[in-house]
Write an enzyme that holds these catalytic residues in place. Sequence first.
Site, PDB file in Angstrom:
ATOM      1  N   HIS A 104     -37.235  -4.681 -41.563  1.00 51.81           N
ATOM      2  CA  HIS A 104     -37.035  -3.524 -42.628  1.00 51.81           C
ATOM      3  C   HIS A 104     -37.751  -4.030 -43.937  1.00 51.81           C
ATOM      4  O   HIS A 104     -37.405  -3.539 -44.842  1.00 51.81           O
ATOM      5  CB  HIS A 104     -35.428  -3.815 -43.024  1.00 51.81           C
ATOM      6  CG  HIS A 104     -34.642  -3.165 -41.881  1.00 51.81           C
ATOM      7  ND1 HIS A 104     -34.809  -2.618 -40.667  1.00 51.81           N
ATOM      8  CD2 HIS A 104     -33.417  -3.841 -41.444  1.00 51.81           C
ATOM      9  CE1 HIS A 104     -34.058  -2.277 -39.868  1.00 51.81           C
ATOM     10  NE2 HIS A 104     -32.921  -3.006 -40.122  1.00 51.81           N
ATOM     11  N   HIS A 173     -30.550   3.946 -42.744  1.00 51.75           N
ATOM     12  CA  HIS A 173     -29.781   2.850 -42.182  1.00 51.75           C
ATOM     13  C   HIS A 173     -28.345   3.212 -42.578  1.00 51.75           C
ATOM     14  O   HIS A 173     -27.648   2.193 -42.922  1.00 51.75           O
ATOM     15  CB  HIS A 173     -30.121   1.441 -42.868  1.00 51.75           C
ATOM     16  CG  HIS A 173     -30.159   0.235 -41.879  1.00 51.75           C
ATOM     17  ND1 HIS A 173     -28.812   0.124 -41.174  1.00 51.75           N
ATOM     18  CD2 HIS A 173     -30.925  -0.300 -41.437  1.00 51.75           C
ATOM     19  CE1 HIS A 173     -28.861  -0.742 -40.540  1.00 51.75           C
ATOM     20  NE2 HIS A 173     -30.180  -0.934 -40.392  1.00 51.75           N
ATOM     21  N   GLU A 307     -30.539   4.921 -35.885  1.00 49.86           N
ATOM     22  CA  GLU A 307     -31.840   4.860 -36.703  1.00 49.86           C
ATOM     23  C   GLU A 307     -33.083   5.477 -35.899  1.00 49.86           C
ATOM     24  O   GLU A 307     -33.483   4.623 -34.942  1.00 49.86           O
ATOM     25  CB  GLU A 307     -32.194   3.372 -37.216  1.00 49.86           C
ATOM     26  CG  GLU A 307     -30.855   2.698 -38.029  1.00 49.86           C
ATOM     27  CD  GLU A 307     -31.162   1.214 -37.607  1.00 49.86           C
ATOM     28  OE1 GLU A 307     -32.090   0.582 -37.967  1.00 49.86           O
ATOM     29  OE2 GLU A 307     -30.019   0.614 -37.282  1.00 49.86           O
TER      30      GLU A 307
HETATM   31  C1  BGC Z   1     -31.021  -4.162 -36.745  1.00 52.39           C
HETATM   32  C2  BGC Z   1     -30.257  -5.080 -36.714  1.00 52.39           C
HETATM   33  C3  BGC Z   1     -30.019  -5.888 -38.075  1.00 52.39           C
HETATM   34  C4  BGC Z   1     -29.517  -4.820 -39.097  1.00 52.39           C
HETATM   35  C5  BGC Z   1     -29.144  -5.209 -40.309  1.00 52.39           C
HETATM   36  C6  BGC Z   1     -30.685  -3.176 -37.872  1.00 52.39           C
HETATM   37  O1  BGC Z   1     -31.370  -2.194 -38.134  1.00 52.39           O
HETATM   38  O2  BGC Z   1     -31.443  -3.336 -35.583  1.00 52.39           O
HETATM   39  O3  BGC Z   1     -30.835  -6.049 -35.842  1.00 52.39           O
HETATM   40  O4  BGC Z   1     -29.113  -6.961 -37.986  1.00 52.39           O
HETATM   41  O5  BGC Z   1     -30.350  -3.768 -39.005  1.00 52.39           O
HETATM   42  O6  BGC Z   1     -30.219  -6.019 -40.875  1.00 52.39           O
END
Ligand code: BGC
Length: 344
Positions: A104, A173, A307
């Site tokens: 991310h 998210h 997402e």
């Molecule tokens: C990911 C997860 C992660 C979460 C929070 C999601 O987009 O796929 O693996 O734990 O975000 O960080």
Amino acid sequence: MITQESFGKTADGKEVLAFTLSDGASHVKILNLGGIVQSIVVPDRKGTPTDVALGYNTVKEYEQNDGYLGALIGRFGNRIGKGELTVEGKKYALYCNDRGNHLHGGKVGFNAKIWEHAIEGDTLVLTLFSPDGEENYPGNLKVTVKYSFQGGALKICYHAVSDKATAVNLTNHTYFNLSGEGDGSILDHELTIDSDLIVPTNETQIPEGGLRAVKGTPFDFNEAKPIGRDIGAKDIDLLRGNGYDHSFVLKAPKGEMKEYGSIQSPKTGIRMRCFTDMPAVQLYTGNGLSQQGKTAYYGKRAAFCLETGDIPNNVNVPEYAALGSSVLKAGEEYTHTCIYKFEA
Ligand code: BGC
């Protein structure tokens, strides 16, 4: 209509603004901090206003924001294996913040930035400048995200351009619970995803190659199915994800706008229809949630995320890049549209 108010101040004294986008019947609140969707209030089948987005009440909690609640994610949504990025033959070592991988956007992603804002009619326009070398990514990147909310549909339009070749995979998210945020688990929600293939991962959730057919597996959502029906199956990919945490390859290709799925709470009757022009969607069933939220404690499976974007780690796997590459050449335009439409 869009109205604006103060939401508080960051630890270093910057003002956080909240914009309320209203379509008359429903409204969505968005922050200039991280472009965070702080609430989505829509009527349930009886007409009762219901907030279907997880979030917090204070800037302080958003500054910790464990789990990226509601936020815009960039430069790269989801994971890049070992943080290794090669663009036009040059290697870049990205910050590794998740079991030796880049997740991310790294240490301080777009989710933690204060975005510039403008209101253009019924559209909230957020812009961010990400300088060359930020988080070790090449290229000065100009990002624009437009949010609008009309007829119960939250539309997110992403645009980015860089002066050097780089990698871009933006997403949002938001954690949804269509029974209402804080109303327990989403395991009863009935989900469809128009996908025949998921992307398997290694033990640290990095897709390293190959696609897995969903037919006859817990990943088949071609017919509506409660999320909880198969989530506990002893399946290698489910075990690695601690539940659903996988990229689903959509049947329609990148660039084609399509309705790729829908999800409904049997309790409130609220249905969310999902549209995108991206090739894939990450279904994440809140397997890591464990925090106090706006009105309640959010535990494991208290929400789901859908997402949209390219396949995670596609920058290291040509087979995935062929379905949608996140490499953006100098001067080229990145675009991505995602719509969540609420009905009851
Ligand atoms: C990911 C997860 C992660 C979460 C929070 C999601 O987009 O796929 O693996 O734990 O975000 O960080």
